[in-house]
Scaffold this active site. Structure first.
Site, PDB file in Angstrom:
ATOM      1  N   THR A  29       0.842  -1.198   0.000  1.00  0.00           N
ATOM      2  CA  THR A  29       0.000   0.000   0.000  1.00  0.00           C
ATOM      3  C   THR A  29       0.878   1.249   0.000  1.00  0.00           C
ATOM      4  OG1 THR A  29      -1.973   0.985   1.025  1.00  0.00           O
ATOM      5  CG2 THR A  29      -0.305   0.129   2.524  1.00  0.00           C
ATOM      6  N   ASN A  30       0.289   2.415   0.283  1.00  0.00           N
ATOM      7  CA  ASN A  30       1.040   3.667   0.274  1.00  0.00           C
ATOM      8  C   ASN A  30       0.583   4.548   1.440  1.00  0.00           C
ATOM      9  OD1 ASN A  30      -1.275   5.357  -0.650  1.00  0.00           O
ATOM     10  ND2 ASN A  30      -1.103   4.048  -2.466  1.00  0.00           N
ATOM     11  N   ASP A  31       1.118   5.762   1.505  1.00  0.00           N
ATOM     12  CA  ASP A  31       0.916   6.614   2.680  1.00  0.00           C
ATOM     13  C   ASP A  31      -0.392   7.409   2.682  1.00  0.00           C
ATOM     14  OD1 ASP A  31       3.132   6.110   4.280  1.00  0.00           O
ATOM     15  OD2 ASP A  31       4.417   7.368   3.020  1.00  0.00           O
ATOM     16  N   SER A  32      -1.261   7.215   1.698  1.00  0.00           N
ATOM     17  CA  SER A  32      -2.489   8.015   1.655  1.00  0.00           C
ATOM     18  C   SER A  32      -3.393   7.693   2.843  1.00  0.00           C
ATOM     19  CB  SER A  32      -3.239   7.727   0.355  1.00  0.00           C
ATOM     20  OG  SER A  32      -4.516   8.326   0.410  1.00  0.00           O
ATOM     21  N   ALA A  95      -5.213   7.454  -3.816  1.00  0.00           N
ATOM     22  CA  ALA A  95      -3.862   7.130  -4.280  1.00  0.00           C
ATOM     23  C   ALA A  95      -3.896   5.675  -4.734  1.00  0.00           C
ATOM     24  CB  ALA A  95      -2.852   7.337  -3.167  1.00  0.00           C
TER      25      ALA A  95
END
Ligand code: C5P
Length: 223
Positions: A29-32, A95
């Site tokens: 996943t990512n930081d959103s 994101a």
């Protein structure tokens, strides 16, 4: 906002970072955080719109918002496509992961010994915004562009390439703006118009300004 400037509009918003599964207990996943997309949904509802929020996040939403919980980019693409025809305003604030594991392991991937190395094979996810842009009929379509460098250059490219009507350009990698921050400072890009910077403010205040600008554009079109 007290004024119901979006009364009668159907607004479709995506929020959060997608989760791309690797095995039953792991994902990429990512930081959103989903805060900007959720703020857009809450402000749109308060402004009188009918709101569908397609989200991976668990941020507080106002009662009355139709929340569609998703996890992966593929699920988000399906949900956005399903609600697209009915929408007047569509904002891709999520994101979306560009890549996902090519195969999802049925069982937890095990470390065999201290020498073992693991290579992940990734394949591309669909570009949801670009797909919506290609399928556009009457919708006002908005994307986000988060960049750490050459922000306006890359954001302008996205505006044209993805057939968006507006790109919200967002400098990331600083504490006060972008991912997980409570505040944001963005620049709005539209075809054939000067970039419009919005000063540092809460994500709720930024959301209100973005939605008011969109409504102005729709009214200028005669919609
Ligand atoms: O190309 P980039 O990922 O920077 O574009 C960002 C915009 O495109 C955002 O609005 C994001 O929601 C959207 N996007 C998408 N599907 C992808 C990647 C990005 O809809 N696979």
């Amino acid at each position: 906002p007290e004024h119901p400037f979006l009364a009668g509009r159907h607004v479709l918003i995506s929020a959060g970072g997608t989760r791309e599964r690797l095995d039953p207990v792991r994902y990429l996943t990512n930081d959103s955080s989903g805060k900007m997309g959720t703020a857009l949904a809450n402000v749109a509802l308060a402004a009188g719109a009918q709101v569908t929020l397609v989200t991976t996040a668990h941020q507080p939403v106002l009662p009355g918002i139709d929340v569609v919980a998703v996890s992966s980019a593929a699920e988000m693409a399906d949900a956005m496509t399903a609600h697209y025809a009915d929408a007047d305003i569509v904002v891709m604030a999520a994101a979306v992961a560009d890549f996902r594991p090519q195969a999802v392991a049925d069982n937890k991937i095990k470390k065999q010994d201290s020498e073992m190395q693991l290579t992940l094979q990734l394949e591309q996810n669909p570009d949801i915004l670009a797909q919506l842009g290609a399928a556009k009929t009457h919708q006002f379509l908005v994307g986000f562009a988060a960049e750490t460098q050459d922000l306006l250059h890359y954001a302008t490219q996205k505006l044209h390439k993805k057939h968006a009507d507006m790109i919200v350009a967002n400098q990331v990698g600083q504490a006060t703006t972008g991912f997980n921050a409570e505040t944001n400072a963005v620049t709005l890009l539209r075809p054939d118009q000067e970039p419009q910077p919005l000063e540092l403010a809460t994500k709720t205040a930024i959301a209100a300004q973005i939605l008011m600008m969109i409504e102005q554009e729709l009214e200028a079109r005669g919609d």
